[in-house]
Design an enzyme around this catalytic site. Structure first.
Site, PDB file in Angstrom:
ATOM      1  N   LYS A  13       0.817  -1.216   0.000  1.00  0.00           N
ATOM      2  CA  LYS A  13       0.000   0.000   0.000  1.00  0.00           C
ATOM      3  C   LYS A  13       0.856   1.274   0.000  1.00  0.00           C
ATOM      4  O   LYS A  13       0.494   2.269  -0.637  1.00  0.00           O
ATOM      5  CB  LYS A  13      -0.944   0.010   1.198  1.00  0.00           C
ATOM      6  CG  LYS A  13      -2.032  -1.050   1.129  1.00  0.00           C
ATOM      7  CD  LYS A  13      -2.970  -0.921   2.315  1.00  0.00           C
ATOM      8  CE  LYS A  13      -4.070  -1.973   2.273  1.00  0.00           C
ATOM      9  NZ  LYS A  13      -5.036  -1.823   3.370  1.00  0.00           N
ATOM     10  N   ASN A  24      -4.921   1.992  -1.092  1.00  0.00           N
ATOM     11  CA  ASN A  24      -5.382   0.645  -1.446  1.00  0.00           C
ATOM     12  C   ASN A  24      -6.099   0.643  -2.798  1.00  0.00           C
ATOM     13  O   ASN A  24      -6.685  -0.364  -3.194  1.00  0.00           O
ATOM     14  CB  ASN A  24      -6.307   0.087  -0.365  1.00  0.00           C
ATOM     15  CG  ASN A  24      -7.685   0.725  -0.374  1.00  0.00           C
ATOM     16  OD1 ASN A  24      -7.825   1.900  -0.712  1.00  0.00           O
ATOM     17  ND2 ASN A  24      -8.701  -0.029   0.025  1.00  0.00           N
TER      18      ASN A  24
END
Length: 269
Positions: A67, A88
């Site tokens: 991420k 994300n």
């Protein structure tokens, strides 16, 4: 032309995201595919994101441990992603690669669904952990609670989280280990938390970000004492909704994707 998107992480075989997005795709009648990708290195992630940039992929959901890399690779990031220090979701918008974090949205959606009577006004929320998942939780809860308390084994990591998120939160963010005054206790650790639920306020809500198992020992102990509990699957579905809209250009169809996910988990719907 088939719209191609997917989820990237390592490991990734356990991800329920293809099932969730796949059911929405079928219900919407889209010519689309949502696939798992398993990049094992940072270079592999960069190559995969390059496919988004050149139009081979419409976009990607990104999960651990990539991420932070996803955020770094984006040309533009939402204020939420910047506050969380991770993304994300990455997608191509014209000539630009954009990034967002929908984890906080998923957390709040899960609370709204499974703990609709919870009110953070003047109350304390406790988040256990100081990693990426905890950071997204603290940012989201920091908009609706009076105080968010971070409990973490390493105080330096908790302090770093506070320094990063406090400018983006209206709540007061603090370190501590007390839970007795909490209206909400969220486990953002990858291991069972060391919490004595007997010491919680009677109206405290318990949430666990994991969904394997769905009813963790933490949640089960709370439920056994009459507490409202919120599971990680509700959060997963909640964060997937805005991702689907971004990737495929329409709201997810109003169908029960939770039932299919529960079957895959071996849980009774």
């Amino acid at each position: 032309m088939t719209i191609r998107a997917g989820v990237a992480g390592w490991p990734i075989a356990h991800s329920l995201s293809p099932l969730i997005h796949g059911e929405w795709i079928r219900a919407a009648g889209l010519d689309a595919a949502y696939t798992r990708f398993a990049p094992e290195t940072g270079d592999a992630v960069r190559d995969l994101v390059g496919q988004v940039r050149n139009g081979e992929l419409r976009g990607l959901n990104v999960t651990a441990p990539w991420k932070e890399v996803a955020l770094e690779l984006a040309d533009d990031a939402s204020p939420t992603a910047r506050a969380c220090g991770s993304a994300n979701l990455v997608w191509r918008d014209g000539a630009r690669l954009r990034a967002d974090s929908t984890d906080g949205h998923g957390l709040m959606a899960a609370l709204g669904e499974q703990a609709p009577r919870l009110d953070g006004t003047g109350r304390v929320a406790v988040v256990m952990g100081a990693g990426g998942a905890a950071r997204a939780a603290v940012h989201a809860l920091g908009q609706v609670f009076d105080q968010v308390r971070i409990i973490n084994r390493t105080s330096a990591r908790a302090e770093a989280l506070i320094a990063a998120v406090q400018p983006h939160a209206s709540a007061r963010l603090v370190c501590g280990d007390a839970v007795s005054d909490a209206a909400l206790v969220v486990n953002a650790l990858s291991v069972p938390p060391a919490v004595d639920v007997a010491g919680l306020a009677p109206d405290a809500v318990l949430m666990d970000m994991t969904y394997r198992p769905l009813m963790t020992d933490f949640l089960r102990a709370g439920a056994d004492r009459g507490h409202t509990v919120v599971d990680g699957l509700a959060m997963l579905i909640g964060q997937a909704r805005p991702s689907f809209k971004t990737l495929f250009g329409l709201e997810p169809p109003d169908i029960d994707v939770r039932a299919g996910a529960l079957r895959l988990l071996g849980e009774a719907p």
